[in-house]
Scaffold this motif. Structure first.
Motif, mmCIF file in Angstrom:
data_model
loop_
_atom_site.group_PDB
_atom_site.id
_atom_site.type_symbol
_atom_site.label_atom_id
_atom_site.label_comp_id
_atom_site.label_asym_id
_atom_site.label_seq_id
_atom_site.Cartn_x
_atom_site.Cartn_y
_atom_site.Cartn_z
ATOM 1 N N UNK A 167 4.343 -5.691 -11.549
ATOM 2 C CA UNK A 167 4.636 -4.925 -10.339
ATOM 3 C C UNK A 167 5.497 -3.700 -10.633
ATOM 4 N N UNK A 168 6.368 -3.801 -11.623
ATOM 5 C CA UNK A 168 7.285 -2.707 -11.966
ATOM 6 C C UNK A 168 6.611 -1.530 -12.657
ATOM 7 N N UNK A 169 5.456 -1.746 -13.214
ATOM 8 C CA UNK A 169 4.869 -0.779 -14.140
ATOM 9 C C UNK A 169 4.242 0.464 -13.522
ATOM 10 N N UNK A 170 4.015 0.489 -12.218
ATOM 11 C CA UNK A 170 3.333 1.632 -11.605
ATOM 12 C C UNK A 170 4.081 2.084 -10.360
ATOM 13 N N UNK A 178 0.831 -1.195 0.000
ATOM 14 C CA UNK A 178 0.000 0.000 0.000
ATOM 15 C C UNK A 178 0.867 1.248 0.000
ATOM 16 N N UNK A 179 0.217 2.376 -0.271
ATOM 17 C CA UNK A 179 0.871 3.672 -0.153
ATOM 18 C C UNK A 179 0.708 4.123 1.298
ATOM 19 N N UNK A 180 1.816 4.419 1.992
ATOM 20 C CA UNK A 180 1.697 4.806 3.397
ATOM 21 C C UNK A 180 0.987 6.148 3.561
ATOM 22 N N UNK A 181 0.374 6.328 4.709
ATOM 23 C CA UNK A 181 -0.322 7.589 4.997
ATOM 24 C C UNK A 181 0.654 8.752 5.073
ATOM 25 N N UNK A 182 1.919 8.492 5.348
ATOM 26 C CA UNK A 182 2.917 9.568 5.352
ATOM 27 C C UNK A 182 3.120 10.131 3.942
ATOM 28 N N UNK A 229 -7.551 3.995 5.512
ATOM 29 C CA UNK A 229 -6.361 3.178 5.723
ATOM 30 C C UNK A 229 -5.341 3.543 4.646
ATOM 31 N N UNK A 230 -4.109 3.058 4.758
ATOM 32 C CA UNK A 230 -3.162 3.283 3.666
ATOM 33 C C UNK A 230 -3.782 2.823 2.333
ATOM 34 N N UNK A 231 -3.486 3.566 1.278
ATOM 35 C CA UNK A 231 -4.082 3.310 -0.036
ATOM 36 C C UNK A 231 -3.588 1.976 -0.590
ATOM 37 N N UNK A 232 -4.462 0.956 -0.675
ATOM 38 C CA UNK A 232 -4.027 -0.359 -1.151
ATOM 39 C C UNK A 232 -3.669 -0.331 -2.633
ATOM 40 N N UNK A 233 -2.676 -1.144 -2.985
ATOM 41 C CA UNK A 233 -2.260 -1.247 -4.383
ATOM 42 C C UNK A 233 -2.291 -2.696 -4.863
ATOM 43 N N UNK A 259 -4.693 -6.554 -7.980
ATOM 44 C CA UNK A 259 -3.858 -5.443 -8.446
ATOM 45 C C UNK A 259 -4.781 -4.283 -8.807
ATOM 46 N N UNK A 260 -4.803 -3.276 -7.940
ATOM 47 C CA UNK A 260 -5.717 -2.152 -8.165
ATOM 48 C C UNK A 260 -5.346 -1.349 -9.402
ATOM 49 N N UNK A 261 -4.083 -1.392 -9.797
ATOM 50 C CA UNK A 261 -3.671 -0.686 -11.002
ATOM 51 C C UNK A 261 -4.347 -1.211 -12.249
ATOM 52 N N UNK A 262 -4.480 -2.529 -12.369
ATOM 53 C CA UNK A 262 -5.143 -3.056 -13.564
ATOM 54 C C UNK A 262 -6.645 -2.804 -13.524
ATOM 55 N N UNK A 263 -7.165 -2.558 -12.322
ATOM 56 C CA UNK A 263 -8.576 -2.193 -12.196
ATOM 57 C C UNK A 263 -8.806 -0.772 -12.685
ATOM 58 N N UNK A 264 -7.869 0.113 -12.399
ATOM 59 C CA UNK A 264 -8.026 1.537 -12.717
ATOM 60 C C UNK A 264 -7.443 1.944 -14.068
ATOM 61 N N UNK A 265 -6.500 1.201 -14.586
ATOM 62 C CA UNK A 265 -5.765 1.595 -15.788
ATOM 63 C C UNK A 265 -6.059 0.607 -16.921
ATOM 64 N N UNK A 266 -6.880 1.042 -17.866
ATOM 65 C CA UNK A 266 -7.276 0.148 -18.969
ATOM 66 C C UNK A 266 -6.088 -0.303 -19.803
#
Length: 144
Positions: free
Chosen positions: A127-130, A45-49, A60-64, A78-85
């Motif tokens: 995993x490397x792509x975002x 996830x992306x930390x809250x900091x 909560x921290x933004x899950x990825x 993988x939330x990236x493939x959900x959001x990025x066509x």
């Protein structure tokens, strides 16, 4: 639940493939993501900091990426493939180059029903792509 507690409870059938998937994603993920457990599943996830707003539902921290060993399959969320066509299409088109099995996938969930047939190299590339910054930008663009 901690990551170690989660791993301790994985069925032996899935433990090796879970750990290899986890290690592959962790090795290839750009810097800035943290390891956490959300909704009973370990992930990155992306930390809250970095993103204080957090995930809009529960702050909560933004899950990825989440990785789960289920009873009948190993799942990579993988939330990236959900959001990025474009990323979704890239993965769908690359999968047959790595595996000769049918892709079992929802909008964000990639399921593997055979622990011996997991395309680790492809998951590493995914995993490397975002980056963290790209994921935040993509996440925020869909909120507007």
């Amino acid at each position: 639940m901690t990551f170690d507690e989660y791993v301790e409870n994985i069925d032996d059938k899935w433990k090796d493939s879970f750990l290899k998937t986890w290690n592959t994603v962790e090795e290839h993920l750009p810097d800035g993501f943290i390891v956490d457990v959300q909704h009973g599943m370990p992930g990155f996830s992306v930390p809250k900091s970095t993103y204080p707003e957090g995930y809009h539902v529960d702050q909560t921290p933004l899950p990825f990426i989440g990785i789960a060993a289920q009873k009948r399959h190993l799942a990579v969320y993988h939330m990236g493939i959900y959001r990025d066509e474009e990323l979704y299409e890239w993965f769908v088109n690359e999968y047959p180059k790595h595996m000769n099995t049918k892709l079992n996938m929802g909008k964000s969930c990639i399921r593997f029903t055979n622990p011996k047939k997991v395309p680790y190299e492809l998951l590493g590339e995914l995993a490397e792509k975002t980056t963290v910054e790209e994921w935040i930008e993509l996440y925020e663009s869909r909120l507007k």
